[in-house]
Design a protein around this motif. Structure first.
Motif, PDB file in Angstrom:
ATOM      1  N   PHE A 126      -6.021  10.832  -6.939  1.00  0.00           N
ATOM      2  CA  PHE A 126      -4.904  11.486  -7.632  1.00  0.00           C
ATOM      3  C   PHE A 126      -5.368  11.954  -9.004  1.00  0.00           C
ATOM      4  O   PHE A 126      -5.682  11.137  -9.876  1.00  0.00           O
ATOM      5  N   ASP A 127      -5.438  13.296  -9.165  1.00  0.00           N
ATOM      6  CA  ASP A 127      -5.981  13.891 -10.383  1.00  0.00           C
ATOM      7  C   ASP A 127      -7.357  13.281 -10.661  1.00  0.00           C
ATOM      8  O   ASP A 127      -8.122  13.012  -9.738  1.00  0.00           O
ATOM      9  N   LEU A 155       4.676  11.092   1.368  1.00  0.00           N
ATOM     10  CA  LEU A 155       3.478  11.040   0.540  1.00  0.00           C
ATOM     11  C   LEU A 155       2.883  12.428   0.358  1.00  0.00           C
ATOM     12  O   LEU A 155       2.341  12.747  -0.701  1.00  0.00           O
ATOM     13  N   ILE A 156       2.979  13.262   1.384  1.00  0.00           N
ATOM     14  CA  ILE A 156       2.396  14.602   1.325  1.00  0.00           C
ATOM     15  C   ILE A 156       3.403  15.638   0.838  1.00  0.00           C
ATOM     16  O   ILE A 156       3.074  16.526   0.047  1.00  0.00           O
ATOM     17  N   ILE A 176       0.841  -1.196   0.000  1.00  0.00           N
ATOM     18  CA  ILE A 176       0.000   0.000   0.000  1.00  0.00           C
ATOM     19  C   ILE A 176       0.879   1.250   0.000  1.00  0.00           C
ATOM     20  O   ILE A 176       0.639   2.201  -0.749  1.00  0.00           O
ATOM     21  N   ALA A 177       1.908   1.243   0.854  1.00  0.00           N
ATOM     22  CA  ALA A 177       2.812   2.400   0.925  1.00  0.00           C
ATOM     23  C   ALA A 177       3.524   2.626  -0.392  1.00  0.00           C
ATOM     24  O   ALA A 177       3.630   3.761  -0.876  1.00  0.00           O
ATOM     25  N   SER A 178       4.019   1.564  -1.024  1.00  0.00           N
ATOM     26  CA  SER A 178       4.731   1.691  -2.298  1.00  0.00           C
ATOM     27  C   SER A 178       3.821   2.257  -3.371  1.00  0.00           C
ATOM     28  O   SER A 178       4.225   3.126  -4.153  1.00  0.00           O
ATOM     29  N   LYS A 179       2.574   1.780  -3.416  1.00  0.00           N
ATOM     30  CA  LYS A 179       1.637   2.270  -4.422  1.00  0.00           C
ATOM     31  C   LYS A 179       1.318   3.734  -4.191  1.00  0.00           C
ATOM     32  O   LYS A 179       1.304   4.538  -5.132  1.00  0.00           O
ATOM     33  N   ALA A 180       1.049   4.106  -2.923  1.00  0.00           N
ATOM     34  CA  ALA A 180       0.705   5.492  -2.610  1.00  0.00           C
ATOM     35  C   ALA A 180       1.852   6.434  -2.964  1.00  0.00           C
ATOM     36  O   ALA A 180       1.645   7.504  -3.555  1.00  0.00           O
ATOM     37  N   LEU A 181       3.083   6.047  -2.629  1.00  0.00           N
ATOM     38  CA  LEU A 181       4.232   6.900  -2.927  1.00  0.00           C
ATOM     39  C   LEU A 181       4.451   7.024  -4.432  1.00  0.00           C
ATOM     40  O   LEU A 181       4.799   8.099  -4.932  1.00  0.00           O
ATOM     41  N   VAL A 238       0.702   3.360   7.017  1.00  0.00           N
ATOM     42  CA  VAL A 238       2.128   3.424   6.731  1.00  0.00           C
ATOM     43  C   VAL A 238       2.839   4.194   7.832  1.00  0.00           C
ATOM     44  O   VAL A 238       2.225   4.771   8.725  1.00  0.00           O
ATOM     45  N   THR A 239       4.159   4.207   7.783  1.00  0.00           N
ATOM     46  CA  THR A 239       4.959   4.839   8.816  1.00  0.00           C
ATOM     47  C   THR A 239       4.876   6.360   8.724  1.00  0.00           C
ATOM     48  O   THR A 239       4.431   6.923   7.720  1.00  0.00           O
ATOM     49  N   GLN A 240       5.338   7.032   9.776  1.00  0.00           N
ATOM     50  CA  GLN A 240       5.352   8.491   9.767  1.00  0.00           C
ATOM     51  C   GLN A 240       6.187   9.008   8.600  1.00  0.00           C
ATOM     52  O   GLN A 240       5.768   9.920   7.891  1.00  0.00           O
ATOM     53  N   GLU A 241       7.369   8.418   8.403  1.00  0.00           N
ATOM     54  CA  GLU A 241       8.240   8.877   7.318  1.00  0.00           C
ATOM     55  C   GLU A 241       7.556   8.725   5.968  1.00  0.00           C
ATOM     56  O   GLU A 241       7.617   9.619   5.114  1.00  0.00           O
TER      57      GLU A 241
END
Length: 268
Positions: free
Chosen positions: A219-220, A167-168, A134-139, A159-162
């Motif tokens: 996203f868009d 992501l933001i 999930i984190a990899s896809k979001a990033l 996902v983690t704080q980092e």
């Protein structure tokens, strides 16, 4: 040291027994097969095959004595020749692999083209079952978004704080419009209060609402990432759907606009 030498000889194409036999031959002027088998710890029934192979590779020579005796060839000559032979063999293998790959491409390309003509009804949906995916896809999506991100963010976090901060920060650093709705309880969460203040300073547009129905990022107008919590799992687990479907993304963005209008602006 001996293990390293055997490993290096193996890279030149020798078997373990051949490497051990050659190293033993180097340590004395000559050996009979029986003597060499004992010194190199090679089964006696294998020693003749090993010696025959070493002779073929130019690493030793034999004399027709009684019993037959074997002598090592000097490493500077024998190993240079062996290295050249090995390089030639690898080049032949490479050329064969290139030819086989080309043949396989010619065989499989028509199959692929036929397959492109078949519509998979779910090819626009990617199911992500663990936090790292999930984190990899979001990033990845955050790095490719061009215009805007609409986001609903609530605990528990996936996902983690980092990862969340990347992501933001990544789209904001490129001037992408990033709107986010958080639950009002975030103001009572010491960690999230820091997040809100930081993201607001970066340029994220933030609003607050008593309760969010779901976690999501649109996203868009291209793709939406929806994260659904297992209703009975403990500790919390999530399944995320990455949906690349213009109709679905439009519907999600319409729902987001309704929540945005009902939310209170974050004042910092």
């Amino acid at each position: 040291m001996v293990e390293k030498q055997i490993a290096l000889l193996s890279e030149l194409g020798l078997t373990g027994y051949e490497a051990a036999a050659y190293l033993a031959l180097l340590g004395r002027s000559s050996f009979t097969p029986t003597e060499l088998a004992a010194r190199a710890k090679i089964p006696r029934q294998r020693i003749y095959d090993v010696l025959e192979s070493l002779e073929e590779k130019g690493l030793c020579i034999s004399k027709d004595t009684s019993p037959r005796s074997y002598f090592a060839n000097a490493p500077d000559l024998a190993l240079e020749a062996l290295s050249g032979q090995r390089a030639e063999a690898l080049e032949r293998e490479r050329q064969q692999m290139v030819a086989r790959t080309k043949e396989l491409i010619e065989d499989l390309s028509p199959v692929y083209q036929v397959g492109r003509g078949q519509n998979d009804p779910l090819e626009y949906i990617d199911v992500l079952g663990n936090p790292s995916r999930i984190a990899s896809k979001a990033l990845a999506l955050a790095q490719t978004v061009r215009v805007r991100v609409n986001s609903c963010i609530k605990r528990p976090l996936i996902v983690t704080q980092e990862q969340n901060w990347r992501l933001i920060r990544e789209p904001l650093s490129r001037g992408v419009s990033y709107r986010a709705i958080y639950e009002t309880s975030a103001l009572e969460d010491e960690e999230l209060r820091i997040w809100l203040a930081t993201f607001h300073a970066w340029g994220q547009q933030i609003r607050l609402i008593p309760e969010l129905p779901i976690k999501m990022q649109a996203f868009d107008d291209n793709i939406v990432l929806i994260s659904m919590q297992d209703p009975v799992g403990s500790p919390p687990s999530f399944t995320a759907l990455a949906i690349r479907h213009s109709g679905m993304v439009a519907m999600i963005n319409l729902a987001f606009e309704q929540l945005w209008e009902r939310s209170e602006p974050y004042s910092g």
